[in-house]
Scaffold this motif. Structure first.
Motif, mmCIF file in Angstrom:
data_model
loop_
_atom_site.group_PDB
_atom_site.id
_atom_site.type_symbol
_atom_site.label_atom_id
_atom_site.label_comp_id
_atom_site.label_asym_id
_atom_site.label_seq_id
_atom_site.Cartn_x
_atom_site.Cartn_y
_atom_site.Cartn_z
ATOM 1 N N PRO A 1 23.001 22.016 8.044
ATOM 2 C CA PRO A 1 24.341 22.020 7.449
ATOM 3 C C PRO A 1 24.848 20.598 7.241
ATOM 4 O O PRO A 1 24.617 19.721 8.078
ATOM 5 N N SER A 2 25.530 20.387 6.124
ATOM 6 C CA SER A 2 26.054 19.053 5.820
ATOM 7 C C SER A 2 27.423 19.194 5.167
ATOM 8 O O SER A 2 27.574 19.873 4.151
ATOM 9 N N VAL A 3 28.415 18.533 5.757
ATOM 10 C CA VAL A 3 29.775 18.594 5.233
ATOM 11 C C VAL A 3 29.920 17.738 3.982
ATOM 12 O O VAL A 3 30.645 18.072 3.060
ATOM 13 N N THR B 1 27.965 29.452 12.898
ATOM 14 C CA THR B 1 26.636 29.720 13.454
ATOM 15 C C THR B 1 25.786 28.473 13.632
ATOM 16 O O THR B 1 25.129 28.309 14.654
ATOM 17 N N MET B 2 25.761 27.573 12.640
ATOM 18 C CA MET B 2 24.998 26.340 12.754
ATOM 19 C C MET B 2 25.960 25.161 12.677
ATOM 20 O O MET B 2 27.085 25.302 12.182
ATOM 21 N N LEU B 3 25.526 23.995 13.169
ATOM 22 C CA LEU B 3 26.404 22.842 13.272
ATOM 23 C C LEU B 3 25.965 21.730 12.332
ATOM 24 O O LEU B 3 24.767 21.455 12.188
ATOM 25 N N MET C 1 24.467 23.377 2.807
ATOM 26 C CA MET C 1 23.191 23.330 3.522
ATOM 27 C C MET C 1 22.208 22.430 2.796
ATOM 28 O O MET C 1 22.074 22.492 1.569
ATOM 29 N N GLU C 2 21.520 21.582 3.546
ATOM 30 C CA GLU C 2 20.458 20.734 3.001
ATOM 31 C C GLU C 2 19.114 21.246 3.519
ATOM 32 O O GLU C 2 18.939 21.449 4.718
#
Length: 496
Positions: A425-427, A378-380, A483-484
């Motif tokens: 989002p953060s990988v 949904t988010m990138l 997520m941040e």
């Protein structure tokens, strides 16, 4: 490239891009569950409906049942589960009008670029508004633009196509005034569009040939569900609609799982069904025996067996071969066949594209969507306060779109409760392994792999699983993993 410096004309809490199925559904969820949020819908064209208003080729229809393809908040009430494009178009428009969503749509407004300002905690969006440049601000943007390019089809090489002296058409841009009565037609392709076109064209054309490089699975399904019709007769409409919807949720899901777990058994079952439909002069090999297993590519559906009826009528056929060259009057294949044609239809697929082709940047620095990972599909990663709505490839698109919308509603409520102005989002440094975001090996998906974001090999980056899992995750899943969040106090901003 620097940040957009023009003054914004208007600001919104949420901006939705696209007034198709996904956009109208997102708008409904926003105005119903976050009624104090301001929102608008930007639509580049002049009508509601997205794909269903753009595509006007003969016979265009859904290849998913409308009980699940339709909105869960406005059940599909027609008897036909497989519906024509015009009926779907009207349904989307009437749904928007009934709930006042149409009043929020700005037609003729195409997003050109979107730049996130960390300082402002806002998106600044440059929009072509009916030929005039405008800049809007939004705290959150939802790209409900579908997954393909409206302006350009998938490019394919057909040797000698420039030699053809007849009419050449791509279904995406079907001419309204085309008269194909008593014409010899070749449809190049074997996907849902080709399978839809053949039976309709065959009703008045002299002859129609579907020329395919490789076969696809084509399943007959009744356009009117007899069980659903009975249920509607004996139960109140509100209850009947719910039961029929669950029926169409569960049975196709079980069939998909069966195909995945027992591909050879599924292949035999489908072949048996197809063989019963074919005319005596045709056999399963080579035209109806795909190289891949069921659901490795999307299955095609023909309502009431109309595709096979056209074959049995004698003025339509299927040829499995590759094109050697196109001549002035038709096509010669590698296998030595000569197919005469007055019209060639290149139903060779769609060019995939996300975010409607708009350029996206962060503090003036362009972002590359293909380098990102999709958080809960949904988010990138690395992009704050933005969602890209992607549905299912093995079920109704709207099911995935609604799961995404419900997830976003929870996220926005969580941000408001905790006074967060942004979520990104953060990988991190997880050594993520890439997976395809769309679990198909169709040609148009394979060609687009370098242009699309990736899924990952662990939660919350995994690709979509199924509606039941995704819906539970949207309603109850963890919102903080991967997520941040940025506190409103840290930037002097507050999300209302």
């Amino acid at each position: 490239m620097g940040s957009i410096a023009r003054p914004a004309s208007e600001s919104f809490d949420v901006m939705i891009i696209g007034a198709g199925l996904s956009g109208i559904n997102s708008a409904y969820r926003i105005q119903t569950e976050l009624p104090d949020y301001s929102y608008t819908v930007l639509e580049s064209r002049d009508a509601i409906g997205g794909t269903w208003d753009l595509f006007r080729y003969p016979g265009i229809r859904s290849d998913s049942d409308l009980h699940t393809f339709g909105f869960p908040w406005r059940p599909w009430s027609e008897h036909k589960a497989i519906a024509a494009g015009e009926a779907i178009r009207n349904y989307i428009r009437e749904s928007a009008e009934e709930f006042g969503i149409d009043k929020k749509i700005r037609f003729g407004n195409k997003m050109v670029s979107a730049d996130w300002s960390t300082e402002e905690q806002n998106w600044n969006m440059l929009v072509d508004s009916n030929g005039e440049e405008k800049v809007f601000k939004a705290r959150f943007v939802i790209f409900s633009t579908g997954y393909y390019d409206y302006n350009e089809p998938l490019k394919t090489t057909i040797p000698g196509i420039e030699n053809f002296e007849g009419t050449r058409i791509h279904p995406q841009f079907w001419p309204e005034d085309l008269d194909y009565t008593d014409k010899k037609i070749v449809i190049v392709g074997s996907g849902a569009t080709a399978v839809t076109l053949l039976p309709v064209l065959a009703q008045t054309a002299k002859h129609v040939t579907m020329l395919q490089r490789s076969p696809t699975y084509i399943l007959s399904r009744p356009s009117v569900d007899p069980v659903g019709t009975f249920i509607r007769k004996v139960l109140p409409s509100w209850l009947a609609s719910r039961i029929v919807r669950y029926k169409f949720l569960v049975l196709p899901f079980l069939f998909f799982k069966f195909c995945s777990a027992y591909p050879e058994a599924a292949r035999r079952l489908i072949h048996k069904s197809v063989k019963a439909e074919l005319p005596p002069t045709m056999s399963i090999d080579p035209d109806f025996n795909p190289r891949y297993n069921p659901w490795e590519q999307r299955l095609c559906v023909c309502p009431d067996g109309d595709f096979y009826q056209a074959l049995r009528s004698g003025n339509a056929d299927v040829v499995t071969d590759t094109i050697a060259r196109v001549t002035a009057t038709g096509i010669e294949t590698q296998g030595g066949k000569v197919i005469d044609a007055d019209i060639i239809i290149t139903a060779t697929g769609l060019k995939m594209q996300l975010a409607g082709g708009a350029s996206i940047s962060l503090n003036g620095t362009p972002l590359s969507l293909p380098s990102t990972f999709a958080w809960n599909s949904t988010m990138l990663s690395g992009i704050p306060n933005a969602a890209i709505i992607i549905g299912y490839t093995n079920a109704s698109w709207t099911l995935g779109a609604d799961a995404a919308a419900k997830l976003l509603i929870r996220l926005l409520k969580y941000m408001r409760k905790n006074d967060f102005s942004s979520a990104m989002p953060s990988v991190g440094d997880e050594g993520m392994q890439k997976q395809s975001l769309m679990n198909l090996n169709s040609t148009y998906v394979e060609k687009a792999k370098g242009d699309l974001p990736s899924a990952g090999d662990r939660s919350p980056w995994l690709p979509r699983s199924n509606y039941f899992v995704d819906y539970w995750g949207a309603a109850h899943g963890d919102l903080t993993g991967g997520m941040e969040f940025t506190s409103a106090d840290a930037v002097g901003k507050k999300i209302n």
